[in-house]
Scaffold this motif. Sequence first.
Motif, mmCIF file in Angstrom:
data_model
loop_
_atom_site.group_PDB
_atom_site.id
_atom_site.type_symbol
_atom_site.label_atom_id
_atom_site.label_comp_id
_atom_site.label_asym_id
_atom_site.label_seq_id
_atom_site.Cartn_x
_atom_site.Cartn_y
_atom_site.Cartn_z
ATOM 1 N N LEU A 110 3.017 -23.272 25.227
ATOM 2 C CA LEU A 110 3.632 -22.986 23.940
ATOM 3 C C LEU A 110 4.971 -23.698 23.882
ATOM 4 C CD1 LEU A 110 3.609 -20.730 21.552
ATOM 5 C CD2 LEU A 110 5.173 -19.516 23.070
ATOM 6 N N LEU A 111 5.334 -24.112 22.683
ATOM 7 C CA LEU A 111 6.650 -24.714 22.487
ATOM 8 C C LEU A 111 7.400 -23.888 21.443
ATOM 9 C CD1 LEU A 111 7.488 -27.272 23.937
ATOM 10 C CD2 LEU A 111 7.072 -28.525 21.830
ATOM 11 N N ALA A 112 8.620 -23.527 21.762
ATOM 12 C CA ALA A 112 9.432 -22.756 20.803
ATOM 13 C C ALA A 112 10.606 -23.615 20.357
ATOM 14 C CB ALA A 112 9.943 -21.495 21.476
ATOM 15 N N TRP A 113 10.851 -23.649 19.064
ATOM 16 C CA TRP A 113 12.000 -24.401 18.525
ATOM 17 C C TRP A 113 12.958 -23.421 17.870
ATOM 18 C CZ3 TRP A 113 12.680 -29.452 19.559
ATOM 19 C CH2 TRP A 113 11.558 -30.216 19.918
ATOM 20 N N PHE A 114 14.213 -23.480 18.267
ATOM 21 C CA PHE A 114 15.251 -22.661 17.633
ATOM 22 C C PHE A 114 16.116 -23.573 16.771
ATOM 23 C CE2 PHE A 114 14.186 -20.519 21.555
ATOM 24 C CZ PHE A 114 14.182 -19.166 21.231
ATOM 25 N N GLY A 154 24.325 -19.864 21.571
ATOM 26 C CA GLY A 154 23.956 -18.487 21.956
ATOM 27 C C GLY A 154 22.546 -18.435 22.517
ATOM 28 N N CYS A 155 21.642 -19.180 21.883
ATOM 29 C CA CYS A 155 20.246 -19.217 22.385
ATOM 30 C C CYS A 155 20.212 -19.752 23.814
ATOM 31 C CB CYS A 155 19.383 -20.141 21.519
ATOM 32 S SG CYS A 155 18.977 -19.452 19.928
ATOM 33 N N VAL A 156 20.879 -20.886 24.023
ATOM 34 C CA VAL A 156 20.824 -21.515 25.354
ATOM 35 C C VAL A 156 21.404 -20.561 26.394
ATOM 36 C CG1 VAL A 156 21.723 -23.411 26.768
ATOM 37 C CG2 VAL A 156 20.840 -23.875 24.472
ATOM 38 N N SER A 157 22.522 -19.955 26.048
ATOM 39 C CA SER A 157 23.158 -19.049 26.996
ATOM 40 C C SER A 157 22.228 -17.879 27.331
ATOM 41 C CB SER A 157 24.470 -18.563 26.399
ATOM 42 O OG SER A 157 25.037 -17.614 27.242
ATOM 43 N N ARG A 158 21.625 -17.282 26.315
ATOM 44 C CA ARG A 158 20.717 -16.140 26.564
ATOM 45 C C ARG A 158 19.492 -16.574 27.363
ATOM 46 N NH1 ARG A 158 23.197 -14.524 21.986
ATOM 47 N NH2 ARG A 158 23.727 -12.309 21.959
ATOM 48 N N LEU A 159 18.971 -17.729 27.023
ATOM 49 C CA LEU A 159 17.754 -18.193 27.705
ATOM 50 C C LEU A 159 18.010 -18.488 29.181
ATOM 51 C CD1 LEU A 159 16.591 -20.552 24.837
ATOM 52 C CD2 LEU A 159 15.209 -18.661 25.744
ATOM 53 N N ARG A 184 19.891 -30.582 14.946
ATOM 54 C CA ARG A 184 20.119 -30.011 16.276
ATOM 55 C C ARG A 184 19.123 -28.872 16.473
ATOM 56 N NH1 ARG A 184 22.428 -33.940 16.036
ATOM 57 N NH2 ARG A 184 24.657 -34.363 16.120
ATOM 58 N N ARG A 185 18.453 -28.877 17.620
ATOM 59 C CA ARG A 185 17.494 -27.805 17.892
ATOM 60 C C ARG A 185 17.516 -27.440 19.371
ATOM 61 N NH1 ARG A 185 11.798 -29.696 15.642
ATOM 62 N NH2 ARG A 185 12.438 -31.691 16.502
ATOM 63 N N VAL A 186 17.076 -26.251 19.670
ATOM 64 C CA VAL A 186 16.867 -25.864 21.071
ATOM 65 C C VAL A 186 15.361 -25.725 21.268
ATOM 66 C CG1 VAL A 186 17.177 -24.031 22.794
ATOM 67 C CG2 VAL A 186 19.106 -24.739 21.349
ATOM 68 N N ARG A 187 14.888 -26.315 22.340
ATOM 69 C CA ARG A 187 13.449 -26.331 22.592
ATOM 70 C C ARG A 187 13.156 -25.567 23.896
ATOM 71 N NH1 ARG A 187 11.140 -32.168 23.914
ATOM 72 N NH2 ARG A 187 12.310 -31.753 25.827
ATOM 73 N N VAL A 188 12.175 -24.710 23.829
ATOM 74 C CA VAL A 188 11.764 -23.985 25.040
ATOM 75 C C VAL A 188 10.279 -24.238 25.275
ATOM 76 C CG1 VAL A 188 11.498 -21.707 26.117
ATOM 77 C CG2 VAL A 188 13.489 -22.184 24.696
ATOM 78 N N ALA A 189 9.943 -24.603 26.481
ATOM 79 C CA ALA A 189 8.525 -24.805 26.818
ATOM 80 C C ALA A 189 8.053 -23.652 27.695
ATOM 81 C CB ALA A 189 8.342 -26.132 27.550
ATOM 82 N N VAL A 190 6.845 -23.192 27.420
ATOM 83 C CA VAL A 190 6.268 -22.063 28.161
ATOM 84 C C VAL A 190 4.914 -22.478 28.717
ATOM 85 C CG1 VAL A 190 5.290 -19.732 27.903
ATOM 86 C CG2 VAL A 190 7.420 -20.326 26.718
ATOM 87 N N ASP A 191 4.651 -22.110 29.945
ATOM 88 C CA ASP A 191 3.311 -22.259 30.505
ATOM 89 C C ASP A 191 3.013 -20.946 31.215
ATOM 90 O OD1 ASP A 191 1.101 -24.382 31.269
ATOM 91 O OD2 ASP A 191 1.496 -23.187 33.079
ATOM 92 N N CYS A 192 2.107 -20.152 30.649
ATOM 93 C CA CYS A 192 1.862 -18.811 31.201
ATOM 94 C C CYS A 192 0.375 -18.467 31.070
ATOM 95 C CB CYS A 192 2.709 -17.776 30.456
ATOM 96 S SG CYS A 192 2.221 -17.523 28.744
ATOM 97 N N LEU A 206 13.259 -19.277 14.506
ATOM 98 C CA LEU A 206 12.329 -19.628 15.586
ATOM 99 C C LEU A 206 11.016 -20.127 15.012
ATOM 100 C CD1 LEU A 206 11.453 -19.460 18.631
ATOM 101 C CD2 LEU A 206 10.739 -17.123 18.162
ATOM 102 N N THR A 207 10.544 -21.251 15.520
ATOM 103 C CA THR A 207 9.215 -21.735 15.162
ATOM 104 C C THR A 207 8.417 -21.908 16.451
ATOM 105 O OG1 THR A 207 10.331 -23.072 13.519
ATOM 106 C CG2 THR A 207 7.989 -23.512 13.833
ATOM 107 N N LEU A 208 7.200 -21.409 16.453
ATOM 108 C CA LEU A 208 6.353 -21.563 17.644
ATOM 109 C C LEU A 208 5.239 -22.547 17.338
ATOM 110 C CD1 LEU A 208 6.023 -17.775 18.597
ATOM 111 C CD2 LEU A 208 7.592 -19.469 19.554
ATOM 112 N N GLN A 209 4.909 -23.380 18.287
ATOM 113 C CA GLN A 209 3.812 -24.331 18.081
ATOM 114 C C GLN A 209 3.089 -24.601 19.388
ATOM 115 O OE1 GLN A 209 6.402 -27.860 16.946
ATOM 116 N NE2 GLN A 209 5.065 -28.857 18.432
ATOM 117 N N PRO A 210 1.834 -25.044 19.314
ATOM 118 C CA PRO A 210 1.141 -25.379 20.561
ATOM 119 C C PRO A 210 1.911 -26.477 21.287
ATOM 120 C CG PRO A 210 -0.336 -25.527 18.664
ATOM 121 C CD PRO A 210 1.034 -25.325 18.125
ATOM 122 N N ALA A 211 1.853 -26.452 22.603
ATOM 123 C CA ALA A 211 2.765 -27.322 23.359
ATOM 124 C C ALA A 211 2.246 -28.712 23.622
ATOM 125 C CB ALA A 211 3.090 -26.664 24.678
#
Lengths: 314, 493
Positions: free
Chosen positions: A136-140, A149-154, A175-183, A206-211
């Motif tokens: 999963l890919l999350a975009w903030f 704040g997102c980066v700090s919390r993450l 400007r965006r923050v991107r988080v990748a998830v593999d679970c 927050l937007t979620l999309q397939p990674a």
Amino acid sequence: MKAIAPLTEERFFTVFLDAVDGTVCVPANTTGAALQARVAPHGLRFPLLLDPATSLSAHVAATTHAPASCRFGQYCDNILGMNWRLPGGRVVRIGERVAKTTTGYDWLRFLLHAGGRLGEPVDYVLRLRPACGFSLLAWFEGEAAALRGCVSRLLHGGWMHWWDAVDFVAEGDRRRVRVAVDCPPGEAPLFTEELQRVAAAAGARLTLQPATGGTLDGIPDLVLKTTPDRVIALAEALAQPAARCVGLGYSGVVHVYLREGGDRPDRIRAMVESHEQALYALGGDWHSRWLPAPAPASAEAAWLVTLEQALRTP
Amino acid sequence: MPASAHSVAPLAASAPAKDRAATDRVGADRRDLLPRLQRLLSRGRVFTSPAQLAGYASDALGYKSYPPDAVVIPADAAELVEFMRGARDLGLPVMLRGAGTSLSGGPVAAQGGVIVHTSSLRHIREINRDGFWCEVESGVALNDLDAALKPLGMFYPPDPSSGPVCTLGGNVASNAGGAHCFRYGVTSHYVLGVEVVLLDGTVHRFGGPAGGRGRWREDWRRFMVGSEGTLGAFTRFWLRLLPLPEKVWTLRATYPDLRSIEAAIHALVAHPSFPAAIEMLDPRGVAMVEGSRMAAGLPRGSFMLLTEIDGPAALVDARVAAVSDILRRAGSDDVAFSDEEETRRRLWKARKAAGGLLGQLSPDFVVQDAVIPKGALAEILQLVYDEADAAGILAVNIFHAGDGNLHPNFVFNSRVPGELEKVERIGERLMRRVIAVGGTLSGEHGIGNDKAAYMPLVYGPDSMRLQWAVPAAFNPRHQLNPLKVFGERRFTG
Ligand SMILES: Cc1cc2nc3c(=O)[nH]c(=O)nc-3n(C[C@H](O)[C@H](O)[C@H](O)COP(=O)(O)OP(=O)(O)OC[C@H]3O[C@@H](n4cnc5c(N)ncnc54)[C@H](O)[C@@H]3O)c2cc1C
């Protein structure tokens, strides 16, 4: 104890895949896509890829980190061994096929990112990780403060260990923050809930999309290494002259991508000049596949002579 | 100016040197030594009396004794630099020493000389939470750093069991690992920068908080980590930190045989819960613990496996059932697990107690530190048992199974003629097989002088030349920690 007779021949790695240990030995010119195709049937992956069409050696020649270094460490922590062609042409085995070693001096990490100056890789032994089955890919998006704040919390929370990547992406004015998830698929709701919590707490959208292909950013033109807390500011500072900057939050690395053009080396040089002193002061550095490496510092010249003698012996 | 080489009788003749290497000494005239050392250090920091030196004659591998000529304890880094400047002219070997918990004959005076004890370099200089780094002096004890980090919600992952006393200098010099390195990685993954004093008195900083090369073209820090005191004296480090995991589940299972515990290990290492630790104690270890005051209620004759998963509560709580299932399916009907501090401590009890109990079985032990591909686990353990049984030597296995990092402890009595030789013969046959299956000699303890004899099994002529080039660049006369890593690294004065 009776002295053990020294080996009269080199030992080498041969191409293998060890599904139990999660290791594979492949030619260094294997592309990211070919590597994934080889290991995926065993439920394994090599997470540090930037471009499926590019060889592993080109990845390693360009940068020390990938987005997934946030979770799995640098290339040098995931390349366990190699067959290495010395400048004189002979091939030696460097490192091991097991994950831990203190057997002698660490030539592996020394040579790995030394460019073509001290030889070149022939084969790599890679450490693989379980492919968990759901990515999963999350975009903030939001105000600058919200993104910080997102980066700090993450990064500062207990979930930090489980994000494949936490990146600050600057592209033009965006400007965006991107988080990748593999679970594992069953855990996807837990990850999603946490991402939503972070977005709500930081005041970001927050937007979620397939990674698929999510962190395959390509091979960077310029790489700068600083401390994690300086990544966003550095990526911001370089965003204007660059086409795109990806700040690897925990690794303290900024990958810079430039528009093509004959003046690319000059543009890189200008960027380097305005930041290198600040990087050096922190023990950071820069590297670009378009520029020659800086000259050796005076103190290292003598050490290099000794090493090069050993490396170049025919 | 190099001093002339002439052999002298050991200054400290308190303990009889049991090893042949202790007779191989070089150096300045012993009568000269004390005043010359005193000129380099402040008052009260030079020790030469036999009683003062006795504690420095060996490391945690107590069966070999190498009395040094002197011990110095520099007051701070500046004094260490002054000492190193003068040390070259002393004509004596120089050995760095943290807590002396090495299990490979690392910080000992194998050729005589001066031991530099770093116990005064104990300051944690900075913890930078936002930057995920800290700056520490090399004599800081590992657990003191962890105690300082914990209130900030941070930790430094490498965790050798010697944590209460071992120093970060020793950890970096031997690239220490520990139980939780299966997921978190070893010391080299966390060293962002090293400050090192070379034997010519020059001070260099390789890396720093940002963990890059700094102004250097090449990444010299890489050679420093794991160099076992043979390249320079470390004074300071910049280390990478992580946020503390929120919650931990500890799971313990016992198995009737080697094959079933091997199956459990293979299943765990591939599981998406990414266990942080996978540790194992064999039936001989279990018997040792159960026969002691530290008995933990383990079934006699069983193999014990201990694993931990950590992370956010929601995540690990969702995972614990699957992990305990893996343990059961592999053949255990004795799986216990807990997230509660006191119970977790009880589950760890046998594993933690085992190392300390070895001394009760016999006066001496040698511990090997080989790492093997995990597919060969049962084969190599069987080899350990067969060889040890045939020689009449007790072998107890307590080790980091997730990494394939074996620690067979061969328990023996060095006063019984022939016992040490038997242990050495087993060691050689074991190491030959370890290398043949694709493993390596040492995963975390280093080579020291105890494993140096096996190095010819690993390196061919070209790669051996590369290995030797590293000390040739930084310590060409082998004055720093001679006879370590490569047994032929001899200081000739
Ligand atoms: C009960 C017990 C359990 C252990 N468990 C583990 C374990 O789980 N994992 C593991 O990895 N190890 C383990 N060890 C081994 C040992 O504790 C580690 O190797 C540790 O890193 C050594 O630290 P030290 O301060 O005692 O170093 P020392 O023993 O004093 O020295 C070790 C080496 O480091 C060099 N050195 C020390 N300080 C410096 C310096 N400032 N500059 C340059 N070189 C230096 C020395 O010359 C020597 O070569 C264990 C030991 C014991 C006794």
